[in-house]
Design an enzyme around this catalytic site. Structure first.
Site, mmCIF file in Angstrom:
data_model
loop_
_atom_site.group_PDB
_atom_site.id
_atom_site.type_symbol
_atom_site.label_atom_id
_atom_site.label_comp_id
_atom_site.label_asym_id
_atom_site.label_seq_id
_atom_site.Cartn_x
_atom_site.Cartn_y
_atom_site.Cartn_z
ATOM 1 N N ASP A 62 0.846 -1.201 0.000
ATOM 2 C CA ASP A 62 0.000 0.000 0.000
ATOM 3 C C ASP A 62 0.881 1.252 0.000
ATOM 4 O O ASP A 62 1.997 1.225 0.524
ATOM 5 C CB ASP A 62 -0.888 0.017 1.255
ATOM 6 N N ASN A 118 1.374 -3.515 -14.143
ATOM 7 C CA ASN A 118 2.421 -4.024 -13.245
ATOM 8 C C ASN A 118 2.037 -5.344 -12.571
ATOM 9 O O ASN A 118 2.866 -6.242 -12.479
ATOM 10 C CB ASN A 118 2.797 -2.956 -12.215
ATOM 11 N N ARG A 136 5.041 -13.311 -15.240
ATOM 12 C CA ARG A 136 6.412 -13.784 -15.001
ATOM 13 C C ARG A 136 6.439 -14.942 -14.015
ATOM 14 O O ARG A 136 7.169 -15.907 -14.186
ATOM 15 C CB ARG A 136 7.246 -12.612 -14.471
ATOM 16 N N TYR A 153 -11.852 7.446 -12.833
ATOM 17 C CA TYR A 153 -12.082 6.181 -12.119
ATOM 18 C C TYR A 153 -12.755 5.154 -13.039
ATOM 19 O O TYR A 153 -12.260 4.048 -13.225
ATOM 20 C CB TYR A 153 -12.951 6.457 -10.899
ATOM 21 N N LYS A 179 -10.822 1.971 -14.593
ATOM 22 C CA LYS A 179 -11.216 0.600 -14.237
ATOM 23 C C LYS A 179 -11.628 -0.197 -15.481
ATOM 24 O O LYS A 179 -11.403 -1.400 -15.564
ATOM 25 C CB LYS A 179 -12.367 0.637 -13.232
#
Ligand code: NAD
Ligand code: UDP
Length: 311
Positions: free
Chosen positions: A32, A98, A105, A144, A148
């Site tokens: 966070d 990310n 991976r 937002y 999303k």
């Protein structure tokens, strides 16, 4: 026992998810940047040796070996996501890239906390997953909503192009203990105002509707979704289909808190959806799930929490 990364883990929903998965014996990495979440939300978990807390911003890549990722990092209240709208888009879009890159991976399963906002101001009621929505791409909520929506696109494309194991959950308005008192969302606003004897602020005429889900019901369905096989990726709606107007919600909060607060009417923010209610047929069929906690019961628990924290 699994090792699980929860982005946005110090937020309202994330902290409940961390707690539940930790109690089930899993190892948790809670990531966070504390934009809207707090260490206080997960302070009771810090002594557990299976719990690890990481300060990191998900717009930068993060590397860790885990089996599963729940991607919740993103401010969720209109006040907070509109505070720095460019950052909100980056968090949704670069955050998705990310976590998906990481999942690709390390061959982890990754679940996206999507939202009923992908339906915008819906013209179909209640909203089933197959509805594509009615979203303003250039309004104040777009950072937002479109962030999303783009995250969902990225999840689907990483799945189709790179076989990443994904799950998409579309969350409808959820409330409960550990919402930030300054969060600005309606349930926490009304309860905090009622407990402090302040005016209860209804935006617009209060006839707009929402359907409120208690956080424990949400945590259950997110975990069930993560545990499904590769043949079910969603998107799947999760929410409590009992629909209320904001006037009805205000009256319920007044009744349950016994406050002397008065209702006042303030201007309706732009693009505020007029109605919202999930069609949860798919979640019932595929996950054997439906919400168990009615609004009144959830409000009583949430009021007790705020009474305690606002002391
Ligand atoms: P919240 O604001 O309490 O939690 C979001 C968390 O993400 C916070 O801890 C915040 O600090 C963290 N965060 C924000 N930007 C970050 C970044 N760039 N890097 C790392 N962490 C970051 O809100 P919540 O209600 O717990 O929402 C959690 C997730 O569920 C969000 O993705 C939200 O969009 C989604 N969701 C929530 C609801 C709801 O009604 N609560 C409805 C639909 C979707
Ligand atoms: N709302 C309100 N008073 C408040 C906060 C919100 O009447 O103090 C209204 C808001 O305009 C919206 C509804 O409550 O119609 C739900 O707002 P929230 O911000 O909780 O969630 P969202 O609009 O994202 O569903």
């Amino acid at each position: 026992m699994k090792r699980i990364l929860i982005t946005g883990g110090a937020g309202f929903i994330g902290s409940h998810l961390c707690e539940r998965l930790l109690n089930e014996g899993n190892e948790i990495v809670c990531l966070d940047n504390y934009f809207t979440g707090t260490k206080q939300n997960i302070i009771h978990l810090l002594d557990n040796h299976n719990f690890e807390l990481v300060r990191h911003d998900i717009t930068s890549p993060y590397f860790v070996e885990v089996d599963e990722i729940y991607n919740l990092a993103c401010p969720a209240s209109p006040v907070h996501y509109q505070y720095n709208p460019i950052k909100t888009v980056k968090t949704s879009v670069m955050g998705a890239i990310n976590v998906l890159g990481l999942a690709k991976r390390i061959h982890a399963k990754v679940l996206q906390a999507s939202t009923s906002e992908v339906y915008g101001d819906p013209e179909v009621h209640p909203q089933p997953e197959m509805y594509w929505g009615n979203v303003n791409p250039i309004g104040v909520r777009s950072c937002y909503d479109e962030g999303k929506r783009c995250a969902e696109t990225l999840f689907m494309d990483y799945h189709r192009q790179n076989n990443v194991k994904i799950k998409i959950v579309r969350i409808f308005n959820t409330y409960g203990p550990r919402m930030n008192p300054d969060d600005g969302r309606v349930v926490s606003n009304f309860i905090v105002q009622a407990l402090q004897g302040k005016d209860i602020t209804i935006y617009g005429d209060g006839t707009q509707t929402r359907s409120f889900q208690y956080v424990d019901d949400l945590v259950e369905v997110m975990i069930r979704m993560m545990r499904t096989g590769d043949d079910f990726i969603g998107p799947v709606n999760t929410g409590n289909p009992c629909e209320f107007t904001m006037l009805e919600l205000a009256e319920k909060v007044i009744q349950l808190t016994g406050t002397k607060s008065k209702i006042v009417f303030e201007p309706l923010p732009s693009d505020d959806p007029k109605q919202r209610k999930p069609d949860i047929t798919l979640a019932k069929e595929r996950l054997g799930w439906e919400p168990k906690i009615p609004l009144e019961e959830g409000l009583v628990k949430t009021i007790a929490y705020f009474k305690d924290t606002l002391k």
